[in-house]
Motif scaffolding. Structure first.
Motif, PDB file in Angstrom:
ATOM      1  N   LEU A  38       0.826  -1.213   0.000  1.00 52.45           N
ATOM      2  CA  LEU A  38       0.000   0.000   0.000  1.00 52.45           C
ATOM      3  C   LEU A  38       0.857   1.259   0.000  1.00 52.45           C
ATOM      4  O   LEU A  38       0.482   2.280  -0.585  1.00 52.45           O
ATOM      5  CB  LEU A  38      -0.939  -0.007   1.217  1.00 52.45           C
ATOM      6  CG  LEU A  38      -2.101  -1.001   1.131  1.00 52.45           C
ATOM      7  CD1 LEU A  38      -2.768  -1.167   2.478  1.00 52.45           C
ATOM      8  CD2 LEU A  38      -3.124  -0.539   0.095  1.00 52.45           C
TER       9      LEU A  38
ATOM     10  N   THR B  53      -1.305   2.808  -5.068  1.00 49.90           N
ATOM     11  CA  THR B  53      -2.649   2.265  -5.252  1.00 49.90           C
ATOM     12  C   THR B  53      -2.731   1.351  -6.464  1.00 49.90           C
ATOM     13  O   THR B  53      -3.415   0.327  -6.440  1.00 49.90           O
ATOM     14  CB  THR B  53      -3.661   3.421  -5.409  1.00 49.90           C
ATOM     15  OG1 THR B  53      -3.553   4.296  -4.291  1.00 49.90           O
ATOM     16  CG2 THR B  53      -5.081   2.885  -5.482  1.00 49.90           C
TER      17      THR B  53
ATOM     18  N   ALA C 177     -11.319   5.877  -1.219  1.00 46.40           N
ATOM     19  CA  ALA C 177     -10.218   6.093  -2.172  1.00 46.40           C
ATOM     20  C   ALA C 177     -10.677   6.927  -3.367  1.00 46.40           C
ATOM     21  O   ALA C 177     -10.035   6.917  -4.416  1.00 46.40           O
ATOM     22  CB  ALA C 177      -9.668   4.755  -2.645  1.00 46.40           C
TER      23      ALA C 177
ATOM     24  N   GLU D 155      -8.378   9.089  -5.448  1.00 47.07           N
ATOM     25  CA  GLU D 155      -7.409   8.471  -6.348  1.00 47.07           C
ATOM     26  C   GLU D 155      -8.069   7.857  -7.578  1.00 47.07           C
ATOM     27  O   GLU D 155      -7.406   7.181  -8.366  1.00 47.07           O
ATOM     28  CB  GLU D 155      -6.613   7.406  -5.577  1.00 47.07           C
ATOM     29  CG  GLU D 155      -5.799   8.019  -4.445  1.00 47.07           C
ATOM     30  CD  GLU D 155      -5.315   6.995  -3.443  1.00 47.07           C
ATOM     31  OE1 GLU D 155      -4.432   6.204  -3.800  1.00 47.07           O
ATOM     32  OE2 GLU D 155      -5.804   6.990  -2.309  1.00 47.07           O
TER      33      GLU D 155
ATOM     34  N   LEU E 295      -6.246   0.219   3.245  1.00 44.70           N
ATOM     35  CA  LEU E 295      -6.329   1.322   2.290  1.00 44.70           C
ATOM     36  C   LEU E 295      -7.380   2.326   2.733  1.00 44.70           C
ATOM     37  O   LEU E 295      -7.123   3.537   2.818  1.00 44.70           O
ATOM     38  CB  LEU E 295      -6.665   0.786   0.897  1.00 44.70           C
ATOM     39  CG  LEU E 295      -7.008   1.840  -0.176  1.00 44.70           C
ATOM     40  CD1 LEU E 295      -5.777   2.667  -0.519  1.00 44.70           C
ATOM     41  CD2 LEU E 295      -7.576   1.185  -1.430  1.00 44.70           C
TER      42      LEU E 295
ATOM     43  N   ARG F 242      -6.944   6.306   4.292  1.00 45.23           N
ATOM     44  CA  ARG F 242      -7.515   7.427   3.517  1.00 45.23           C
ATOM     45  C   ARG F 242      -8.509   8.210   4.359  1.00 45.23           C
ATOM     46  O   ARG F 242      -8.618   9.429   4.232  1.00 45.23           O
ATOM     47  CB  ARG F 242      -8.191   6.897   2.245  1.00 45.23           C
ATOM     48  CG  ARG F 242      -7.286   6.801   1.017  1.00 45.23           C
ATOM     49  CD  ARG F 242      -5.939   6.225   1.310  1.00 45.23           C
ATOM     50  NE  ARG F 242      -5.106   6.046   0.124  1.00 45.23           N
ATOM     51  CZ  ARG F 242      -3.981   5.370   0.118  1.00 45.23           C
ATOM     52  NH1 ARG F 242      -3.539   4.796   1.251  1.00 45.23           N
ATOM     53  NH2 ARG F 242      -3.259   5.246  -0.975  1.00 45.23           N
TER      54      ARG F 242
ATOM     55  N   THR G 202       1.941   8.434  -1.150  1.00 44.72           N
ATOM     56  CA  THR G 202       0.936   7.745  -0.344  1.00 44.72           C
ATOM     57  C   THR G 202       1.138   8.129   1.122  1.00 44.72           C
ATOM     58  O   THR G 202       2.260   8.470   1.524  1.00 44.72           O
ATOM     59  CB  THR G 202       1.055   6.217  -0.497  1.00 44.72           C
ATOM     60  OG1 THR G 202       2.384   5.815  -0.136  1.00 44.72           O
ATOM     61  CG2 THR G 202       0.765   5.785  -1.931  1.00 44.72           C
TER      62      THR G 202
END
Length: 323
Positions: free
Chosen positions: A6, A10, A97, A100, A183, A187, A211
């Motif tokens: 991670l 991504t 996410a 992204e 993930l 975020r 990230t």
């Protein structure tokens, strides 16, 4: 390994996740196809567990009483749904996410709803096959956490090799869930950190990979300790009741915001919100009520810790408050 992946990015994480999802879904479909001919119709009569089903001895030696209203009939279904609700939380994690995604307004709703529909269909089909293979009481005692393997080895002669593939599918399933959860969690904290609700360390980006790597390291340690020292059944129930409570707040929040801030920019609007939101809140609340006082106690304690963090730190550092 998943945390390192991670941190790397991504795109790389998505590629790895796609591979393990293909593996586990293929094995699930294989089991459904091969086990269908071994279904014993008598195991599905009656389809819902009756009140006079008696008792079952768990693998721990405890006695499970089906006469309890929450252990049979539709209330039993509701309780079961609440217990396994953690299996569905990966879908909402996808939305975290959104920053992204190339076209979040279109891709996010389609990705979440289509994958939710497919997985729900597979869950129901797999459950139907599994409960048709073996009497449900046997899962309580002999099967335990390895119910699928137990059903295959005892009720599918000649297919013992399939049990090994189940282990592969379970490992792949856990890996993909952990990946998506890590993930999503980082975020969420990235956005909260940008808003000032948690320390700036959670929004610190890697100089090369861009990230939130420090946040990833924090949750790597935290999740590892939790996994090592807290029983999996407790963690599963905490995850389910916490997510259900969050969904109740989301449903109510949508209704409140539609009234208090009607001009807010909404890339995606919940359709028929006056029907969807109240029903969503009521169903989630009903599942919470079926989970027992132990889970309620954990929820209250956990929420208390969150409120403490907010009133000690978040409230005074909130950028929205500063405006």
């Amino acid at each position: 390994m998943l945390s390192l992946l991670l941190i790397r990015g991504t795109q790389e994480s998505a590629t790895f996740n796609n591979i393990i999802v293909i593996v586990k879904v293929s094995i699930v479909l294989l089991i459904i196809a091969l086990a269908w001919k071994f279904i014993n119709p008598a195991n599905h009569v009656p389809y819902l567990i009756p009140a006079d089903a008696g008792t079952a001895t768990l693998s721990t030696g405890q006695i499970h009483n089906y006469a309890d209203p929450l252990n049979h009939g539709w209330l039993g279904v509701l309780r079961g749904a609440g217990i396994v609700f953690f299996a569905f939380i990966g879908f909402d994690a996808v939305s975290t996410a959104a920053q992204e995604a190339k076209n979040p307004q279109k891709d996010m709703p389609v990705g979440i709803l289509v994958s939710l529909a497919i997985c729900t269909f597979l869950y129901i089909l797999f459950s139907h096959v599994l409960t048709g293979l073996a009497p449900y009481k046997e899962f309580m005692g002999h099967g335990g956490e390895a119910s699928v393997v137990y059903a295959i080895t005892h009720y599918m002669p000649g297919y013992e090799w399939l049990a090994s593939m189940v282990t592969v599918a379970i490992l792949a399933g856990f890996s993909s869930v952990i990946l998506v959860m890590l993930l999503g969690q980082t975020r969420v904290f990235y956005t909260m950190s940008k808003d000032g609700l948690v320390p700036a360390i959670f929004s610190k980006l890697h100089p090369k990979y861009k990230t939130p790597y420090r946040s990833q390291w924090v949750f790597f340690v935290f999740v590892s300790i939790f996994a090592a020292f807290i029983p999996d059944s407790v963690v599963g129930d905490m995850t389910s009741i916490g997510t259900l409570f969050a969904f109740v707040l989301v449903c109510l929040g949508i209704m409140i915001l539609r009234k208090t801030d009607p001009n807010l920019v909404r890339p995606f609007k919940t359709p028929f919100y006056l029907i969807v939101c109240p029903l969503g809140a009521l169903i989630c609340l009903a599942m919470i009520l079926s989970l027992g006082w132990e889970n309620w106690t954990r929820l209250i304690v956990w929420m208390g810790i969150g409120l403490l963090i907010y009133f000690v730190y978040g409230r005074y550092h909130s950028k929205l408050r500063a405006k």
